[in-house]
Scaffold this active site. Sequence first.
Site, PDB file in Angstrom:
ATOM      1  N   ASN A 110     -30.085   2.192 132.614  1.00 52.72           N
ATOM      2  CA  ASN A 110     -29.902   3.501 131.884  1.00 52.72           C
ATOM      3  C   ASN A 110     -30.457   4.749 132.298  1.00 52.72           C
ATOM      4  O   ASN A 110     -30.515   4.968 133.400  1.00 52.72           O
ATOM      5  CB  ASN A 110     -30.267   3.195 130.383  1.00 52.72           C
ATOM      6  CG  ASN A 110     -29.530   4.075 129.341  1.00 52.72           C
ATOM      7  OD1 ASN A 110     -28.361   4.241 129.820  1.00 52.72           O
ATOM      8  ND2 ASN A 110     -30.096   4.111 128.420  1.00 52.72           N
ATOM      9  N   ASN A 155     -34.105   4.808 127.115  1.00 51.38           N
ATOM     10  CA  ASN A 155     -33.538   6.063 126.961  1.00 51.38           C
ATOM     11  C   ASN A 155     -34.349   7.215 127.525  1.00 51.38           C
ATOM     12  O   ASN A 155     -34.674   7.111 128.603  1.00 51.38           O
ATOM     13  CB  ASN A 155     -32.955   6.289 125.785  1.00 51.38           C
ATOM     14  CG  ASN A 155     -31.381   5.988 125.710  1.00 51.38           C
ATOM     15  OD1 ASN A 155     -30.654   6.322 126.665  1.00 51.38           O
ATOM     16  ND2 ASN A 155     -31.234   5.351 124.480  1.00 51.38           N
ATOM     17  N   ASP A 203     -31.583   9.743 121.937  1.00 52.92           N
ATOM     18  CA  ASP A 203     -31.040   9.384 123.385  1.00 52.92           C
ATOM     19  C   ASP A 203     -31.788  10.080 124.409  1.00 52.92           C
ATOM     20  O   ASP A 203     -33.062  10.013 124.627  1.00 52.92           O
ATOM     21  CB  ASP A 203     -29.499   9.566 123.293  1.00 52.92           C
ATOM     22  CG  ASP A 203     -28.810   8.922 124.452  1.00 52.92           C
ATOM     23  OD1 ASP A 203     -29.287   8.488 125.211  1.00 52.92           O
ATOM     24  OD2 ASP A 203     -27.624   8.592 124.106  1.00 52.92           O
TER      25      ASP A 203
END
Length: 306
Positions: A110, A155, A203
């Site tokens: 990610n 994140n 995020d």
Amino acid sequence: MSRSPRSRTVEIISDERYVQAESPRWDSRDGGLAWIDMATGRFHRGRIEGGRLQQGGSVLVGAKIGAPAPLVEAGAGWIVATERGVVHVADEGGITSVVADLAEPDDYMNDGACDPSGRFWVGSQSMPRDPHSSLWSIDEHGVAVERLGGVTVSNGLVFDGTGSTMYYIDTLPHRSIEAFDVAPDGRLSRRRTVCAVGGGNPDGMTIDSEGMLWVAVWDAGEVRRYSPDGTLDETIALPATRPTAVALVDDLLVITTASIGLPRPSAADGAILGVRVDVGGAPALPWGGAIPLGGHRDESAGRSDS
């Protein structure tokens, strides 16, 4: 949590809409912007001119992709997180494996960013959602070191100007910004919570020239600015429900958003947004490695479109 009294104008700056745009990165080498569409596996590049994002080329990486980071030299391409590892994406679209099999099967890589020493830090997110994922750093030789375990959804990640403090978001389950001390060799210590982030899921994150943290809050339709001690300084309401990440291009705060999962997306959902702010930021720090590193080249995965 009160809204900031500051007056801001948020604009849609992209002509295109994306399924899950993420990880905008300002490139110091040519002034361009890079970002990804995680859901479609595409790495995009463009530039901001006259307040609008001009789409450049894109590369189909061929898997779910995560954060990109530039290499040092102009024309040297990008290092990009992929489904389970990290690849190099050349400017002409060729793809070379750098590190494979970091993430567990069914998980995927990610968000990430480089530190001032040139290491690329990138984490994975778990599927199903339980804390079995990790955060790694990858040095200039392509050597990956696990720096943090017990991660669920890795994140936002940024470093202060000295590289001695890392700010980090593992979105679930705590929905908070954390900080770590970073030793010169990359070891992490003194983990602490900066603040909880309510009303949505924190995020992507960036840091401005005053050391303040800008965070995209998924499902809150907001970007927030926090001080390093966790004080909320400003909240910017957005016309998009799911902001995913942020970057500062001088004083333009660039915000990627997602349309994925929304039954009736608005014109702003999936667009890239921009808003002028008072304090600017710096381009993305580069990875210190070079290609090739002994990895294999996969010409079939990369396809570049102008």
